[in-house]
Design a protein around this motif. Structure first.
Motif, PDB file in Angstrom:
ATOM      1  N   PRO A 216       0.829  -1.202   0.000  1.00 12.67           N
ATOM      2  CA  PRO A 216       0.000   0.000   0.000  1.00 12.67           C
ATOM      3  C   PRO A 216       0.864   1.252   0.000  1.00 12.67           C
ATOM      4  CG  PRO A 216       0.045  -0.965   2.178  1.00 12.67           C
ATOM      5  CD  PRO A 216       0.799  -1.899   1.263  1.00 12.67           C
ATOM      6  N   LYS A 217       0.436   2.220  -0.754  1.00 11.81           N
ATOM      7  CA  LYS A 217       1.184   3.473  -0.846  1.00 11.81           C
ATOM      8  C   LYS A 217       1.040   4.305   0.430  1.00 11.81           C
ATOM      9  CE  LYS A 217       0.778   3.713  -5.872  1.00 11.81           C
ATOM     10  NZ  LYS A 217       1.864   2.902  -6.186  1.00 11.81           N
ATOM     11  N   ALA A 218       0.040   3.977   1.251  1.00 13.13           N
ATOM     12  CA  ALA A 218      -0.192   4.740   2.474  1.00 13.13           C
ATOM     13  C   ALA A 218       0.779   4.360   3.590  1.00 13.13           C
ATOM     14  CB  ALA A 218      -1.623   4.522   2.953  1.00 13.13           C
ATOM     15  N   LEU A 219       1.504   3.255   3.437  1.00  5.18           N
ATOM     16  CA  LEU A 219       2.412   2.799   4.483  1.00  5.18           C
ATOM     17  C   LEU A 219       3.862   3.001   4.081  1.00  5.18           C
ATOM     18  CD1 LEU A 219       0.894  -0.618   5.595  1.00  5.18           C
ATOM     19  CD2 LEU A 219       0.886   1.497   6.859  1.00  5.18           C
ATOM     20  N   LYS A 220       4.669   3.438   5.034  1.00  2.92           N
ATOM     21  CA  LYS A 220       6.120   3.467   4.863  1.00  2.92           C
ATOM     22  C   LYS A 220       6.671   2.469   5.870  1.00  2.92           C
ATOM     23  CE  LYS A 220       6.628   8.072   3.075  1.00  2.92           C
ATOM     24  NZ  LYS A 220       7.342   9.326   3.126  1.00  2.92           N
ATOM     25  N   LEU A 221       7.073   1.306   5.367  1.00  5.29           N
ATOM     26  CA  LEU A 221       7.549   0.245   6.247  1.00  5.29           C
ATOM     27  C   LEU A 221       8.967   0.535   6.719  1.00  5.29           C
ATOM     28  CD1 LEU A 221       6.255  -2.870   4.291  1.00  5.29           C
ATOM     29  CD2 LEU A 221       5.243  -1.816   6.296  1.00  5.29           C
TER      30      LEU A 221
ATOM     31  N   MET B 222       1.672  -5.350   9.125  1.00 12.74           N
ATOM     32  CA  MET B 222       2.306  -4.292   8.344  1.00 12.74           C
ATOM     33  C   MET B 222       1.953  -2.980   9.022  1.00 12.74           C
ATOM     34  SD  MET B 222       1.556  -5.335   4.397  1.00 12.74           S
ATOM     35  CE  MET B 222       2.549  -4.019   3.730  1.00 12.74           C
ATOM     36  N   ALA B 223       2.945  -2.327   9.610  1.00 11.40           N
ATOM     37  CA  ALA B 223       2.691  -1.073  10.312  1.00 11.40           C
ATOM     38  C   ALA B 223       3.591   0.017   9.757  1.00 11.40           C
ATOM     39  CB  ALA B 223       2.936  -1.242  11.810  1.00 11.40           C
TER      40      ALA B 223
ATOM     41  N   LEU C 196      -6.488  -2.164   9.936  1.00 14.23           N
ATOM     42  CA  LEU C 196      -7.240  -2.993   8.996  1.00 14.23           C
ATOM     43  C   LEU C 196      -6.852  -4.460   9.168  1.00 14.23           C
ATOM     44  CD1 LEU C 196      -5.928  -0.389   6.930  1.00 14.23           C
ATOM     45  CD2 LEU C 196      -8.087  -1.072   5.997  1.00 14.23           C
ATOM     46  N   VAL C 197      -7.826  -5.348   8.989  1.00 12.27           N
ATOM     47  CA  VAL C 197      -7.567  -6.788   8.975  1.00 12.27           C
ATOM     48  C   VAL C 197      -8.021  -7.293   7.615  1.00 12.27           C
ATOM     49  CG1 VAL C 197      -8.121  -9.025   9.991  1.00 12.27           C
ATOM     50  CG2 VAL C 197      -7.854  -7.021  11.465  1.00 12.27           C
ATOM     51  N   ASN C 198      -7.075  -7.825   6.857  1.00 14.64           N
ATOM     52  CA  ASN C 198      -7.337  -8.301   5.493  1.00 14.64           C
ATOM     53  C   ASN C 198      -8.067  -7.234   4.669  1.00 14.64           C
ATOM     54  OD1 ASN C 198      -6.070 -10.754   6.000  1.00 14.64           O
ATOM     55  ND2 ASN C 198      -7.955 -11.698   6.705  1.00 14.64           N
ATOM     56  N   ASN C 199      -7.562  -6.012   4.740  1.00 16.98           N
ATOM     57  CA  ASN C 199      -8.061  -4.841   3.990  1.00 16.98           C
ATOM     58  C   ASN C 199      -9.456  -4.382   4.412  1.00 16.98           C
ATOM     59  OD1 ASN C 199      -5.736  -4.445   2.447  1.00 16.98           O
ATOM     60  ND2 ASN C 199      -6.374  -6.041   1.015  1.00 16.98           N
ATOM     61  N   ARG C 200      -9.937  -4.804   5.588  1.00 16.61           N
ATOM     62  CA  ARG C 200     -11.211  -4.306   6.123  1.00 16.61           C
ATOM     63  C   ARG C 200     -10.912  -3.466   7.359  1.00 16.61           C
ATOM     64  NH1 ARG C 200     -14.765  -9.447   6.536  1.00 16.61           N
ATOM     65  NH2 ARG C 200     -14.752  -8.733   8.672  1.00 16.61           N
ATOM     66  N   ARG C 201     -11.463  -2.262   7.394  1.00 12.86           N
ATOM     67  CA  ARG C 201     -11.225  -1.354   8.523  1.00 12.86           C
ATOM     68  C   ARG C 201     -11.863  -1.913   9.786  1.00 12.86           C
ATOM     69  NH1 ARG C 201     -13.353   2.715  11.469  1.00 12.86           N
ATOM     70  NH2 ARG C 201     -12.009   4.485  11.951  1.00 12.86           N
ATOM     71  N   VAL C 202     -11.073  -1.928  10.868  1.00 13.08           N
ATOM     72  CA  VAL C 202     -11.558  -2.443  12.144  1.00 13.08           C
ATOM     73  C   VAL C 202     -11.745  -1.307  13.146  1.00 13.08           C
ATOM     74  CG1 VAL C 202     -10.980  -3.965  14.076  1.00 13.08           C
ATOM     75  CG2 VAL C 202     -10.422  -4.654  11.760  1.00 13.08           C
TER      76      VAL C 202
ATOM     77  N   VAL D 193      -2.700  -7.908   9.195  1.00  8.62           N
ATOM     78  CA  VAL D 193      -3.127  -6.749   9.975  1.00  8.62           C
ATOM     79  C   VAL D 193      -2.290  -5.569   9.505  1.00  8.62           C
ATOM     80  CG1 VAL D 193      -3.304  -5.726  12.271  1.00  8.62           C
ATOM     81  CG2 VAL D 193      -3.740  -8.160  11.971  1.00  8.62           C
ATOM     82  N   GLN D 194      -2.956  -4.517   9.022  1.00  7.97           N
ATOM     83  CA  GLN D 194      -2.267  -3.310   8.568  1.00  7.97           C
ATOM     84  C   GLN D 194      -2.573  -2.177   9.539  1.00  7.97           C
ATOM     85  OE1 GLN D 194      -4.127  -3.391   4.634  1.00  7.97           O
ATOM     86  NE2 GLN D 194      -2.057  -3.263   3.785  1.00  7.97           N
ATOM     87  N   VAL D 195      -1.531  -1.452   9.926  1.00  6.04           N
ATOM     88  CA  VAL D 195      -1.696  -0.291  10.799  1.00  6.04           C
ATOM     89  C   VAL D 195      -1.170   0.910  10.022  1.00  6.04           C
ATOM     90  CG1 VAL D 195      -1.231   0.705  13.056  1.00  6.04           C
ATOM     91  CG2 VAL D 195      -1.322  -1.779  12.801  1.00  6.04           C
ATOM     92  N   THR D 196      -2.104   1.679   9.453  1.00  9.56           N
ATOM     93  CA  THR D 196      -1.728   2.889   8.720  1.00  9.56           C
ATOM     94  C   THR D 196      -1.697   4.050   9.704  1.00  9.56           C
ATOM     95  OG1 THR D 196      -3.998   3.509   8.171  1.00  9.56           O
ATOM     96  CG2 THR D 196      -2.888   1.992   6.655  1.00  9.56           C
TER      97      THR D 196
END
Length: 170
Positions: free
Chosen positions: A52-57, A131-132, A80-86, A72-75
């Motif tokens: 994702p372009k929104a994350l800088k790993l 991914m944070a 998000l979990v599997n691209n669904r906002r939690v 699990v993505q933390v922007t």
């Protein structure tokens, strides 16, 4: 004499039309073999984690390649979990204790599975990739990892960008 040539030509054409045409398919087989080999080699090189372009790993040394698991993505704004906002990151920061209730509820939907090589009653939810963004405070990342542990994920992996040059690894 002219009619004789025409007759001979017509006879030769009639003989050629009656013959089966031969086709050499060795080179065609070679081309298909190369094509199949190329497709097999390139089919194995698949990027599992989205970029994702929104994350800088963060950058680090990579010990293992990622596998396809729960993600699990933390922007900077959302979890998000599997691209669904939690939940939002602000809600995660404001949550009391180390467990994030919205994230836990979503992670509990992952199926339980038998742990390989463990006792008969040992079940887990498998592995999770996190991914944070590198700007996320450690306290939020700590809550995300604690929630993953609480929901019985056996292995937690953090996604990073492979560091080049320093340390001698490519």
């Amino acid at each position: 004499m002219r009619k004789e040539r025409i007759v001979k030509r017509l006879q030769r054409l009639a003989r050629q039309q009656g013959r089966d045409t031969e086709m050499n398919i060795v080179s065609l087989i070679d081309i298909f073999a190369i094509l199949v080999f190329y497709l097999l080699v390139n089919a194995l090189v698949v990027e599992i984690l989205p970029n994702p372009k929104a994350l800088k790993l963060p950058e680090s040394v990579i010990q293992e390649e990622p596998r396809e698991n729960t993600l699990v993505q933390v922007t900077l704004d959302d979890v998000l979990v599997n691209n669904r906002r939690v939940m939002s990151v602000a809600e995660a920061a404001a949550a009391e204790g180390n467990i994030l209730p919205g994230l836990k509820a979503e992670l509990m939907t992952a199926p339980l599975m038998q742990t390989p090589g463990a006792a008969a009653g040992m079940v887990t939810r498998g592995e999770v990739n996190i991914m944070a963004d590198k700007a996320i405070p450690y306290q939020i990342l700590k809550k995300v990892m604690a929630t993953c542990t609480e929901t019985r994920f056996a292995k937690i992996s953090l996604a990073v960008i492979e560091k080049h040059g320093a340390g001698g690894t490519p």
